[in-house]
Scaffold this active site. Structure first.
Site, short mmCIF file in Angstrom:
data_model
loop_
_atom_site.label_atom_id
_atom_site.label_comp_id
_atom_site.label_asym_id
_atom_site.label_seq_id
_atom_site.Cartn_x
_atom_site.Cartn_y
_atom_site.Cartn_z
N GLY A 167 0.82 -1.22 0.00
CA GLY A 167 0.00 0.00 0.00
C GLY A 167 0.85 1.26 0.00
N GLN A 196 4.03 -10.93 -0.42
CA GLN A 196 3.38 -11.99 0.36
C GLN A 196 2.49 -12.92 -0.47
OE1 GLN A 196 1.43 -10.06 3.81
NE2 GLN A 196 2.92 -8.41 3.60
N CYS A 314 -6.10 -11.72 2.55
CA CYS A 314 -6.33 -12.77 1.56
C CYS A 314 -7.13 -13.93 2.16
CB CYS A 314 -5.04 -13.29 0.95
SG CYS A 314 -5.41 -14.22 -0.54
N THR A 460 -6.43 -7.37 0.24
CA THR A 460 -5.54 -7.99 -0.76
C THR A 460 -4.66 -6.95 -1.43
OG1 THR A 460 -7.25 -7.70 -2.44
CG2 THR A 460 -7.19 -9.84 -1.33
N CYS A 494 -9.02 -12.55 -5.33
CA CYS A 494 -8.45 -13.66 -4.61
C CYS A 494 -8.26 -14.81 -5.60
CB CYS A 494 -9.42 -14.05 -3.49
SG CYS A 494 -8.68 -15.18 -2.35
P1 FAD Z 1 1.98 -4.94 3.97
O1 FAD Z 1 2.30 -5.27 2.54
O2 FAD Z 1 1.97 -6.05 4.95
O3 FAD Z 1 3.01 -3.81 4.41
C1 FAD Z 1 2.98 -3.15 5.64
C2 FAD Z 1 4.33 -2.48 5.87
O4 FAD Z 1 4.22 -1.59 6.99
C3 FAD Z 1 5.42 -3.50 6.22
O5 FAD Z 1 6.54 -3.30 5.40
C4 FAD Z 1 5.73 -3.20 7.69
O6 FAD Z 1 7.08 -3.42 8.05
C5 FAD Z 1 5.36 -1.72 7.80
N1 FAD Z 1 5.03 -1.33 9.18
C6 FAD Z 1 4.36 -2.05 10.10
N2 FAD Z 1 4.31 -1.39 11.27
C7 FAD Z 1 4.93 -0.21 11.07
C8 FAD Z 1 5.21 0.91 11.91
N3 FAD Z 1 4.84 0.92 13.19
N4 FAD Z 1 5.86 1.97 11.38
C9 FAD Z 1 6.24 1.97 10.06
N5 FAD Z 1 6.02 0.92 9.24
C10 FAD Z 1 5.38 -0.15 9.74
N6 FAD Z 1 -3.19 -10.44 -1.93
C11 FAD Z 1 -3.60 -10.58 -3.24
O7 FAD Z 1 -3.99 -9.60 -3.85
N7 FAD Z 1 -3.59 -11.78 -3.86
C12 FAD Z 1 -3.15 -12.89 -3.25
O8 FAD Z 1 -3.12 -13.96 -3.84
C13 FAD Z 1 -2.69 -12.80 -1.90
N8 FAD Z 1 -2.26 -13.88 -1.23
C14 FAD Z 1 -1.74 -13.75 0.03
C15 FAD Z 1 -1.23 -14.87 0.65
C16 FAD Z 1 -0.66 -14.78 1.91
C17 FAD Z 1 -0.12 -16.02 2.56
C18 FAD Z 1 -0.57 -13.52 2.55
C19 FAD Z 1 0.09 -13.40 3.89
C20 FAD Z 1 -1.11 -12.39 1.94
C21 FAD Z 1 -1.69 -12.50 0.68
N9 FAD Z 1 -2.25 -11.40 0.03
C22 FAD Z 1 -2.73 -11.51 -1.26
C23 FAD Z 1 -2.48 -10.14 0.77
C24 FAD Z 1 -1.46 -9.03 0.48
O9 FAD Z 1 -0.15 -9.49 0.67
C25 FAD Z 1 -1.76 -7.87 1.41
O10 FAD Z 1 -3.12 -7.52 1.31
C26 FAD Z 1 -0.91 -6.65 1.08
O11 FAD Z 1 0.45 -6.94 1.26
C27 FAD Z 1 -1.33 -5.47 1.93
O12 FAD Z 1 -0.48 -4.38 1.77
P2 FAD Z 1 -0.21 -3.37 2.99
O13 FAD Z 1 0.72 -2.34 2.45
O14 FAD Z 1 -1.46 -2.97 3.62
O15 FAD Z 1 0.55 -4.26 4.08
#
Ligand code: FAD
Ligand code: UQ1
Length: 557
Positions: A167, A196, A314, A460, A494
């Protein structure tokens, strides 16, 4: 009900309210009531307890902060400001005439709003607070001094982004693509970025784990500054975030994207069990390869797959692990010797009904037993035992002990504590957001996307791909003094890996409305979609989405 006066969209004030008024307030959209009149001041004044009871019945938050006329202490001002920060807006504050409540509001805002603005606001609502001017001036000056002391040119950003995950980076890229001159920083403590979605494939021997990790320096969008630090709290009244060493960073607009937290400690024994005696999870980079090791080694016995209460990221991934494992055992001819169970805390195999029948065909083909309303409570890898709480349709609970040879756990998940405990959170701990604009309802220069967002879409990376351009458009509008105009429709996707080589691509928006990208029957398992998931998607993610190339996504207006 008395007439009330609106000071800002977040707060109105009124004279004495009655218990009977509470329902009307809730219907008018208020969420919180603050009573500033001490009990027993007037003859026929209702007690605070009576008002609290009526407010609770109407679904309103209620707080009692009694003020004696002419005697407002600094502590009471601070408490009032805190109530406004901590509670959901709009807020209704009242006393006998509304004068004390509007004075409290004026003083509580005076360190960030200049006296002229404060007095003009209260005067427009019919409250003449001119005699508060010296105190307002003094507090404003103190606020300015404190801000100046905290700020340095190095820590003021046009846009500050919390989290360098899917994100945070997609949002940074989409913003900088639109306005390269923007001063953007990403706060991220880790030196590695993880893709992930491929961990499911790692757990099935279909992807190398090392290809899911990239150095943070390589993925940080060009033109953005990486601040290697961890955020510990928010001070949105001052447009600042607080780092875990106490330092502060200032911003004009904030994007909250720290993802969600795996709550390993919610299952007794899980932390110690993972990685031993067949206890594994594709939700952790460390353990995804162990899933594949366990699957290959299992020739007979019991295999359990768990899914915790929603929301989780997910939501299809718990059953993807089951299908891919079963497919491997089927191909090796050992599936008939393995007793496969799916324990799902929820009530349905998948949240969007259209996809349930085709998935049920695979459940039957793999001869897996479904256990709904069954939640993992504890695990002991040493004795290969797991304990579940099963609930019947009426909610009656029963504990059940199961033995296993393989246990694939999807850990319970929750909003990060530093978000849940902040003024930005909704009641469930996620960032409170307008579901279309992705803007915070009270702090209008705050946005969020990804797993931390308090929206009802599937959590996701696919959702992020569509959210980032919408958020970028709307944030730039706000910086330019305009209202957000772009809308996110709740898209999430998904890819359900029902066989090694075939995927049912579930794509849907808010309220489960199907949103297929391609003109093909959406519930059909296809090898084309396996190719999309396993081969094309990592490139779409790293080379398009994280670089601001908005493929197949245009923000709706
Ligand atoms: P994340 O990518 O998790 O990133 C969050 C970031 O914030 C991390 O780098 C972390 O270190 C940082 N952070 C945390 N706390 C702090 C803090 N206090 N200060 C500063 N930084 C911080 N999605 C799909 O679309 N298709 C799929 O097939 C799919 N399969 C998946 C399978 C698995 C097993 C998993 C675990 C996830 C899957 N996903 C899938 C979901 C997808 O990976 C997540 O929805 C996506 O990564 C969300 O993005 P995000 O930026 O919200 O969180
Ligand atoms: C998607 O957009 C996406 O994010 C980039 C994923 O995560 C990696 C996915 O798994 C899927 C299936 C999509 C959907 C994309 C298209 C082109 C249908």
């Amino acid at each position: 009900m008395n007439d009330y006066k609106t000071l800002t969209p977040a707060i109105s004030v009124a004279g004495q309210l009655q218990p009977d008024d509470m329902k009307a307030l809730a219907e008018a959209g208020f969420h919180t009531v603050i009573n500033n009149r001490p009990d027993g001041e007037g003859e026929d004044q209702p007690t605070s307890d009576a008002l609290a009871g009526a407010a609770a019945e109407a679904g309103l938050q209620y707080h009692y902060l009694p003020i004696i006329p002419g005697e407002i202490s600094d502590e009471q001002i601070q408490r009032f400001g805190q109530l406004l920060t901590d509670n959901r807006a709009p807020v209704m504050a009242f006393c006998r005439t509304g004068n004390r409540s509007s004075t409290l509001w004026a003083l509580s805002q005076s360190s960030r709003l200049d006296p002229q603005t404060v007095l003009a606001t209260t005067s427009a609502a019919g409250y003449d607070l001119e005699k508060q001017r010296p105190r307002l001036e003094q507090r404003w000056q103190q606020g300015q001094n404190a801000d100046a002391a905290r700020r340095s040119p190095a820590n003021d950003w046009d846009v500050l982004i919390i989290g360098g995950g899917a994100g945070g980076l997609a949002a940074a890229a989409s913003l900088l693509k639109r306005r390269p001159s923007l001063n953007v920083a990403v706060v991220e403590p880790r030196d590695t970025h993880y893709y992930q979605p491929a961990w499911t494939l790692v757990g099935a021997g279909a992807f190398r784990r090392r290809d899911t990790a990239r150095p943070m320096t390589q993925v940080m969008p060009r033109g953005s500054k990486w601040i290697r630090a961890r955020v510990a709290g928010f001070d949105p009244e001052r447009n600042q975030v607080i780092l875990d060493d106490g330092d502060r960073l200032g911003y004009r607009a904030l994007i909250v994207a720290p993802g969600l937290e795996l709550n390993l400690d919610a299952v007794e024994g899980l932390r110690d069990s993972l990685g031993h005696n067949g206890v594994t999870s594709n939700y952790l980079f460390e353990h995804a390869p162990y899933t594949w090791e366990c699957v290959q080694n299992l020739k007979h016995g019991r295999a359990l797959f768990t899914q915790p209460p929603m929301p989780i990221k997910c939501a299809g991934a718990p059953q993807k692990a089951l299908y891919l494992s079963c497919h491997h055992w089927e191909q090796r001819g050992v599936l008939k010797n393995i007793d496969v169970h799916f324990h799902n805390a929820g009530e349905a195999l998948f949240g969007v009904a259209d996809f349930v029948p085709p998935l049920m065909e695979y459940i039957r083909r793999y001869n897996a037993t479904l256990n709904f309303r069954s939640t993992l409570q504890a695990v002991d890898a040493g004795h290969r035992k797991a304990w579940f709480v099963d609930r019947d349709q009426d909610g009656n609970a029963r504990e059940r002990e199961e033995s296993f040879d393989l246990l694939h756990v999807t850990p319970p998940q929750k909003a990060p504590a530093f978000v849940a405990d902040s003024p930005l959170a909704n009641n469930a701990g996620w960032v409170d957001l307008d579901p279309a604009s992705l803007q915070h309802p009270r702090f209008t220069n705050v946005f969020a996307l990804g797993d931390v967002a308090g929206t009802s879409n599937a959590k996701t990376a696919a959702a992020v791909r569509k959210q980032a351009p919408v958020l970028a458009e709307n944030l730039l509008s706000v910086l330019d003094g305009r209202s957000p105009g772009a809308a996110y429709d709740g898209y999430g996707a998904c890819p359900l890996t029902v066989e090694k080589g075939k995927v049912i691509l579930a794509e849907f928006g808010y309220q489960g409305v199907l949103q297929p990208t391609f003109p093909l029957a959406p519930t059909q398992a296809r090898s084309l979609y396996w190719w999309l998931k396993a081969k094309a998607m990592p490139r779409i993610y790293f080379d398009l989405m994280l670089k601001g190339h908005e493929w197949l996504t245009g923000p709706a207006k």
